[in-house]
Design a protein around this motif. Structure first.
Motif, short mmCIF file in Angstrom:
data_model
loop_
_atom_site.label_atom_id
_atom_site.label_comp_id
_atom_site.label_asym_id
_atom_site.label_seq_id
_atom_site.Cartn_x
_atom_site.Cartn_y
_atom_site.Cartn_z
N GLN A 119 -22.03 -6.67 34.54
CA GLN A 119 -21.39 -5.99 35.51
C GLN A 119 -22.54 -5.03 36.04
O GLN A 119 -22.61 -5.03 37.30
CB GLN A 119 -20.21 -5.42 35.19
CG GLN A 119 -19.33 -4.87 36.28
CD GLN A 119 -17.98 -4.58 35.93
OE1 GLN A 119 -17.42 -4.80 34.80
NE2 GLN A 119 -17.52 -3.57 36.76
N LEU A 167 -25.16 -6.73 37.96
CA LEU A 167 -24.96 -7.08 39.38
C LEU A 167 -24.83 -6.23 40.43
O LEU A 167 -25.61 -6.53 41.36
CB LEU A 167 -23.34 -7.70 39.49
CG LEU A 167 -23.07 -9.05 38.65
CD1 LEU A 167 -21.73 -9.39 38.24
CD2 LEU A 167 -23.90 -10.09 39.30
N THR A 188 -21.96 -13.43 36.70
CA THR A 188 -20.72 -13.05 37.16
C THR A 188 -19.66 -13.94 36.05
O THR A 188 -18.90 -13.44 35.54
CB THR A 188 -20.22 -13.82 38.42
OG1 THR A 188 -20.75 -14.94 38.73
CG2 THR A 188 -20.98 -12.76 39.53
N ALA A 217 -15.89 -13.11 35.18
CA ALA A 217 -15.01 -13.05 36.49
C ALA A 217 -14.28 -14.37 36.52
O ALA A 217 -14.69 -15.42 35.89
CB ALA A 217 -16.02 -13.39 37.71
N SER A 270 -16.51 -17.35 39.13
CA SER A 270 -17.59 -16.77 38.89
C SER A 270 -18.55 -17.49 40.18
O SER A 270 -19.58 -16.33 40.71
CB SER A 270 -18.57 -17.09 37.39
OG SER A 270 -18.69 -18.49 37.29
N ILE A 305 -16.24 -7.15 42.62
CA ILE A 305 -16.52 -7.40 41.14
C ILE A 305 -15.14 -6.79 40.26
O ILE A 305 -14.85 -7.65 39.53
CB ILE A 305 -17.85 -6.76 40.49
CG1 ILE A 305 -18.89 -7.15 41.11
CG2 ILE A 305 -17.77 -6.71 38.95
CD1 ILE A 305 -20.28 -6.56 40.99
#
Length: 186
Positions: A78, A81, A135, A140, A143, A181
């Motif tokens: 995370q 990203l 992701t 996620a 993703s 996110i």
């Protein structure tokens, strides 16, 4: 190890094409800027298009290596990203920033079937694959959809930085990315 004449040509041509554009830079100009004769250029590449493809492959390798290393320094997926946007901010503030070579290549060679356009599109596909991997690692729900949204934010930030009408396009994109996110992980 000393770079070969071919490698030297590709690296120098990358600088010129990035600064001047592909169509605007003729072989005479490349020879003048690189100090490498046209005869030598044509010993290594049959055409300007072949040289451009080699330049794009080098830029792809250099850019993705730089960006992914920069992102990995952030730690967890995370955080990686979001670190992408910090890396972009650094790039945008560089006096050498001239937008995205791949966006420019696709614009100058708009036919999706042209090898130069296809090489530019491949760069974006590889970026999306890495973002999809991150992701997914971050947990996620979708993703791939999140990766595509983050790539859109990245590309939009690049264009906005190039246009110069906003003061912090990477920071603005990072704020939106954090929300996307967060929503994708809850």
């Amino acid at each position: 190890m000393r770079p070969s004449k071919r490698d030297e040509l590709v690296r120098k041509a990358l600088e010129v094409f990035y600064r001047e554009g592909f169509h605007a830079t003729g072989m005479d100009r490349l020879s003048e800027e690189t100090g490498i004769s046209k005869t030598t250029m044509f010993k290594h590449f049959r055409s300007k298009d072949e040289l451009i493809l080699a330049v794009l492959r080098l830029r792809d390798q250099d850019f993705r290596n730089w960006l992914f290393r920069r992102m990995e320094q952030a730690g967890a997926p995370q955080a990686q990203l979001l670190a992408m946007f910090d890396a972009l901010a650094e790039w945008f503030s560089s006096p050498r920033f001239r937008s995205c070579m791949f966006i420019k290549a696709a614009s100058e060679y708009p036919d999706p079937g042209h090898p130069i356009h296809a090489q530019a599109a491949e760069h974006k596909r590889l970026l999306c694959l890495q973002l999809s991997k991150l992701t997914a690692e971050a947990g996620a729900r979708d993703s791939v959809q999140l990766a595509r949204a983050l790539l859109l934010l990245k590309e939009g930030a690049i264009v906005t930085a190039h246009m110069g009408h906003e003061t912090d396009p990477a920071g603005d994109a990072k704020v939106v990315a954090a929300k996307l996110i967060s929503d994708a992980l809850t």
